[in-house]
Scaffold this active site. Structure first.
Site, short mmCIF file in Angstrom:
data_model
loop_
_atom_site.label_atom_id
_atom_site.label_comp_id
_atom_site.label_asym_id
_atom_site.label_seq_id
_atom_site.Cartn_x
_atom_site.Cartn_y
_atom_site.Cartn_z
N ASP A 62 -11.74 3.80 -13.53
CA ASP A 62 -13.17 3.55 -13.53
C ASP A 62 -13.88 4.02 -13.24
O ASP A 62 -15.34 4.10 -13.01
CB ASP A 62 -13.13 2.48 -12.33
CG ASP A 62 -13.49 2.48 -11.09
OD1 ASP A 62 -12.53 3.34 -10.47
OD2 ASP A 62 -13.47 1.75 -10.51
N SER A 63 -13.84 5.64 -13.13
CA SER A 63 -14.38 6.93 -12.94
C SER A 63 -15.74 7.18 -14.73
O SER A 63 -16.16 7.69 -14.23
CB SER A 63 -13.89 7.83 -12.08
OG SER A 63 -13.06 8.61 -13.31
N ASP A 101 -7.32 1.84 -13.65
CA ASP A 101 -7.59 1.41 -12.99
C ASP A 101 -8.40 -0.11 -13.38
O ASP A 101 -8.77 -0.63 -14.81
CB ASP A 101 -9.13 1.39 -12.78
CG ASP A 101 -9.47 2.72 -11.54
OD1 ASP A 101 -8.21 2.19 -10.97
OD2 ASP A 101 -10.00 3.94 -11.65
N LYS A 131 -3.74 0.17 -10.93
CA LYS A 131 -4.51 0.12 -9.90
C LYS A 131 -5.75 -0.06 -9.35
O LYS A 131 -6.41 -0.63 -10.41
CB LYS A 131 -5.33 1.54 -10.30
CG LYS A 131 -5.95 2.26 -8.88
CD LYS A 131 -5.18 4.03 -8.23
CE LYS A 131 -6.75 4.04 -9.42
NZ LYS A 131 -8.39 3.90 -8.30
N GLU A 133 -8.34 -1.10 -5.77
CA GLU A 133 -8.61 -0.56 -4.70
C GLU A 133 -8.62 -1.48 -3.49
O GLU A 133 -8.90 -3.00 -4.14
CB GLU A 133 -10.38 -0.55 -5.24
CG GLU A 133 -9.81 1.17 -5.63
CD GLU A 133 -11.91 1.27 -4.77
OE1 GLU A 133 -12.35 1.03 -4.31
OE2 GLU A 133 -12.00 1.90 -6.59
N GLU A 200 -8.30 8.21 -0.88
CA GLU A 200 -9.30 9.38 -1.42
C GLU A 200 -9.62 9.50 -0.18
O GLU A 200 -10.67 8.60 0.67
CB GLU A 200 -9.05 8.25 -2.73
CG GLU A 200 -10.98 8.73 -2.72
CD GLU A 200 -12.04 8.66 -3.34
OE1 GLU A 200 -11.47 7.71 -4.85
OE2 GLU A 200 -12.61 9.14 -4.06
O1 KIV Z 1 -11.66 6.46 -10.86
C1 KIV Z 1 -10.87 7.45 -10.25
O2 KIV Z 1 -11.04 8.80 -11.38
C2 KIV Z 1 -9.85 7.13 -9.40
C3 KIV Z 1 -8.93 9.02 -9.34
C4 KIV Z 1 -10.70 9.35 -8.43
C5 KIV Z 1 -8.14 8.49 -8.04
O3 KIV Z 1 -9.55 6.36 -8.76
#
Ligand code: KIV
Length: 285
Positions: A62-63, A101, A131, A133, A200
């Site tokens: 989600d980055s 994510d 994924k 969090e 992280e």
């Molecule tokens: O969203 C993302 O890019 C991440 C990584 C930095 C692990 O969660």
């Protein structure tokens, strides 16, 4: 069955190697303590094609909020955005395991809400895992998903979706109490059935303690080379941004190279040197 490319000028047929078999969730899980797992983010089809031969896991992170959309944080990302980019990355890869994510707001409320969102992600993208969090509070959700056939990658330590609670993106685990909590969170998520865990932005001794303690592979980012693998945001490691966090190593300077190429293009256009002989269509061939 082999396929071939045919060079029509020479009539030479060249065998195309059979596609590499995509890595599976159990194959990644079995890498605990073994050969380090290579993971990068990917958000587009073409980047996935370029990363795929070298990576074990492609993360549609989600980055993409900041990297692709210029948003201030990951919080505004929607499920539809993740699904659109996730499907593109699956189309561009055939070797790496693709993990997507879960965006903020679509999984925290209840295990059932998380299941509905995660099922959409897997069904509409073809990716193998999601994924999410969070620590011990998310463990029941991880268990709920895993027991219903949805592989889950955990993410603890600095969790960017919790930026408003954390008060920023600084390293975690500096106090003994916080380090103990992050270690307990890691074990809770691993024990709930996560097949791997991103750790992280934590101090190195904590990253090593987590790697030693949990049963699944630990993938570090801003953590330690002693983790079971590493992940970075691909645009960071390629040098697309001038400023990057301390933990990023720039393996190239793509921003500089793009800038130089575009400067040359602009000069050629202004000088009427582009398009040249080789780039224009003659009236007859
Ligand atoms: O969203 C993302 O890019 C991440 C990584 C930095 C692990 O969660």
């Amino acid at each position: 069955m082999s396929t071939y490319t045919l060079d029509t000028a020479t009539s030479r047929a060249t065998p195309v190697p059979a596609p590499m078999k995509r890595l599976t969730v159990p194959a990644i899980r079995e890498r605990k303590g073994g050969e380090p797992i290579v993971m990068l983010t990917a958000y587009t089809m073409r980047m996935a094609q370029l990363l795929d031969p070298h990576c074990d896991v492609l993360l549609v992170g989600d980055s993409l909020a900041q990297v692709i959309y210029g948003l201030p944080s990951t919080l505004p990302v929607t499920l539809d955005m993740m699904i659109a980019h996730g499907a593109a990355v699956v189309r561009g890869s055939h070797h790496a395991l693709v993990v997507i994510d879960m965006p903020f707001g679509c999984y925290e409320e209840s295990p059932e809400a998380a299941f509905r969102a995660a099922a959409r992600v897997l069904a509409e993208t073809g990716a193998a895992a999601v994924k999410l969090e969070g620590g011990a509070a998310m463990a029941p959700t991880v268990r709920f998903l895993v027991e219903r056939g949805i592989p889950v990658f955990g993410h603890v330590g600095l969790t960017p979706q919790a930026v408003n609670m954390l008060g920023g993106y600084g390293a975690r685990g500096r106090s003994e109490a916080e380090a103990e909590k992050i270690l307990a969170d890691s074990n809770a998520i691993a024990d709930a059935g996560a097949f791997a865990l991103v750790v992280e932005g934590v101090v190195e001794p904590l990253a090593l303690a987590i790697t030693e303690s949990v049963s699944c592979p630990v993938i570090g980012i801003g953590a330690s080379a002693g983790c079971d693998g590493q992940v970075l945001v691909v645009d960071d490691m390629l040098g697309m941004f001038e400023r990057t966090p301390r933990f990023v190593k720039k393996f190239d300077d793509l921003a500089g190279r793009i800038s130089a190429a575009v400067e040359t293009y602009a000069r050629d256009v202004r000088a009427r040197e582009f398009p040249g002989e080789g780039q224009i269509y003659a009236p007859k061939n």
